[in-house]
Design a protein around this motif. Structure first.
Motif, PDB file in Angstrom:
ATOM      1  N   TRP A  67       0.869  -1.174   0.000  1.00  0.00           N
ATOM      2  CA  TRP A  67       0.000   0.000   0.000  1.00  0.00           C
ATOM      3  C   TRP A  67       0.907   1.226   0.000  1.00  0.00           C
ATOM      4  O   TRP A  67       1.237   1.774   1.050  1.00  0.00           O
ATOM      5  N   PHE A  68       1.339   1.611  -1.175  1.00  0.00           N
ATOM      6  CA  PHE A  68       2.146   2.818  -1.339  1.00  0.00           C
ATOM      7  C   PHE A  68       3.365   2.804  -0.420  1.00  0.00           C
ATOM      8  O   PHE A  68       3.660   3.780   0.258  1.00  0.00           O
ATOM      9  N   GLY A  69       4.040   1.642  -0.393  1.00  0.00           N
ATOM     10  CA  GLY A  69       5.247   1.488   0.401  1.00  0.00           C
ATOM     11  C   GLY A  69       5.035   0.843   1.755  1.00  0.00           C
ATOM     12  O   GLY A  69       5.995   0.514   2.440  1.00  0.00           O
ATOM     13  N   GLU A  70       3.800   0.678   2.167  1.00  0.00           N
ATOM     14  CA  GLU A  70       3.482   0.036   3.449  1.00  0.00           C
ATOM     15  C   GLU A  70       3.041  -1.402   3.184  1.00  0.00           C
ATOM     16  O   GLU A  70       2.042  -1.620   2.491  1.00  0.00           O
ATOM     17  N   PRO A  71       3.738  -2.393   3.718  1.00  0.00           N
ATOM     18  CA  PRO A  71       3.281  -3.776   3.552  1.00  0.00           C
ATOM     19  C   PRO A  71       2.068  -4.045   4.446  1.00  0.00           C
ATOM     20  O   PRO A  71       2.103  -3.766   5.649  1.00  0.00           O
ATOM     21  N   VAL A  72       1.000  -4.537   3.846  1.00  0.00           N
ATOM     22  CA  VAL A  72      -0.253  -4.761   4.547  1.00  0.00           C
ATOM     23  C   VAL A  72      -0.618  -6.237   4.432  1.00  0.00           C
ATOM     24  O   VAL A  72      -0.574  -6.808   3.338  1.00  0.00           O
ATOM     25  N   SER A  73      -0.972  -6.838   5.550  1.00  0.00           N
ATOM     26  CA  SER A  73      -1.372  -8.244   5.562  1.00  0.00           C
ATOM     27  C   SER A  73      -2.716  -8.427   4.860  1.00  0.00           C
ATOM     28  O   SER A  73      -3.500  -7.477   4.720  1.00  0.00           O
ATOM     29  N   LEU A  74      -2.988  -9.659   4.473  1.00  0.00           N
ATOM     30  CA  LEU A  74      -4.270  -9.984   3.841  1.00  0.00           C
ATOM     31  C   LEU A  74      -5.452  -9.630   4.768  1.00  0.00           C
ATOM     32  O   LEU A  74      -6.408  -8.999   4.303  1.00  0.00           O
ATOM     33  N   PRO A  75      -5.401  -9.970   6.063  1.00  0.00           N
ATOM     34  CA  PRO A  75      -6.518  -9.567   6.927  1.00  0.00           C
ATOM     35  C   PRO A  75      -6.704  -8.044   7.014  1.00  0.00           C
ATOM     36  O   PRO A  75      -7.835  -7.559   6.960  1.00  0.00           O
ATOM     37  N   LEU A  76      -5.618  -7.282   7.123  1.00  0.00           N
ATOM     38  CA  LEU A  76      -5.758  -5.828   7.189  1.00  0.00           C
ATOM     39  C   LEU A  76      -6.289  -5.268   5.868  1.00  0.00           C
ATOM     40  O   LEU A  76      -7.102  -4.335   5.855  1.00  0.00           O
ATOM     41  N   HIS A  77      -5.872  -5.839   4.765  1.00  0.00           N
ATOM     42  CA  HIS A  77      -6.380  -5.442   3.447  1.00  0.00           C
ATOM     43  C   HIS A  77      -7.902  -5.617   3.408  1.00  0.00           C
ATOM     44  O   HIS A  77      -8.627  -4.732   2.949  1.00  0.00           O
ATOM     45  N   LEU A  78      -8.383  -6.748   3.934  1.00  0.00           N
ATOM     46  CA  LEU A  78      -9.819  -7.003   3.975  1.00  0.00           C
ATOM     47  C   LEU A  78     -10.515  -6.040   4.932  1.00  0.00           C
ATOM     48  O   LEU A  78     -11.616  -5.559   4.640  1.00  0.00           O
ATOM     49  N   VAL A  79      -9.892  -5.713   6.046  1.00  0.00           N
ATOM     50  CA  VAL A  79     -10.463  -4.726   6.976  1.00  0.00           C
ATOM     51  C   VAL A  79     -10.655  -3.391   6.254  1.00  0.00           C
ATOM     52  O   VAL A  79     -11.685  -2.723   6.410  1.00  0.00           O
ATOM     53  N   ARG A  80      -9.692  -3.002   5.450  1.00  0.00           N
ATOM     54  CA  ARG A  80      -9.799  -1.735   4.714  1.00  0.00           C
ATOM     55  C   ARG A  80     -10.939  -1.787   3.692  1.00  0.00           C
ATOM     56  O   ARG A  80     -11.640  -0.794   3.489  1.00  0.00           O
ATOM     57  N   LEU A  81     -11.127  -2.943   3.063  1.00  0.00           N
ATOM     58  CA  LEU A  81     -12.240  -3.102   2.127  1.00  0.00           C
ATOM     59  C   LEU A  81     -13.576  -2.999   2.873  1.00  0.00           C
ATOM     60  O   LEU A  81     -14.501  -2.328   2.405  1.00  0.00           O
ATOM     61  N   ILE A  82     -13.670  -3.644   4.022  1.00  0.00           N
ATOM     62  CA  ILE A  82     -14.884  -3.567   4.837  1.00  0.00           C
ATOM     63  C   ILE A  82     -15.144  -2.110   5.248  1.00  0.00           C
ATOM     64  O   ILE A  82     -16.282  -1.639   5.190  1.00  0.00           O
TER      65      ILE A  82
END
Length: 153
Positions: free
Chosen positions: A108-123
């Motif tokens: 995420w623009f230089g920030e590594p984001v886990s799959l669960p956090l990615h889904l949290v952002r989608l939610i």
């Protein structure tokens, strides 16, 4: 406490279910509703779907890229076309999350984001648009689908 990916998927299913319930309640005329300072209701649904596409592509590509041109919806203000679009997204979502490595990182623009956090952002994004849907629906003076009672509307 850390939520598991299946717990987050269940939360996603609930939030997307609210979106789909409201879409199912819309007439073609409702979808054209456009309050001052906001896009038409159908465009809100299209946007939510387009962002979902973006998040799914990010899992495949390993990085988030917000590219309007990569979104696939071309159906216009049609409830049936939007419903079909969301059904395809649901199938793709299930496939992507079933096959994604649980330790997958998304840039995420230089920030590594886990799959669960990615889904949290989608939610979070879906939920943000529920607020906009509420404003449209109240302006139309329609009763909310029963599922929306969870939001107190």
């Amino acid at each position: 406490m850390q939520l598991s990916l299946p717990e987050l998927q269940a939360e996603w299913d609930q939030m997307r279910g609210l979106t789909l319930d409201l879409l199912a309640a819309c007439s073609e005329e409702d979808l054209l509703h456009e309050p001052p300072g906001s896009g038409a209701l159908w465009k809100q649904f299209r946007h939510v779907g387009g962002i979902h596409e973006t998040y799914l592509a990010a899992i495949d590509q390993g990085r988030i890229v917000f590219d309007l041109g990569a979104r696939t919806y071309r159906g216009g203000p049609s409830q049936s076309a939007l419903t079909e679009y969301f059904a395809g997204l649901s199938d793709r979502h299930a496939d992507v999350f079933t096959h994604a490595a649980r330790d997958r990182q998304i840039d995420w623009f230089g920030e590594p984001v886990s799959l669960p956090l990615h889904l949290v952002r989608l939610i979070g994004h879906e939920t943000l648009h529920h607020g906009q849907f509420i404003l449209h629906w109240r302006a139309l003076k329609h009763p909310f689908p029963a599922s929306w009672q969870a939001w107190g509307v």
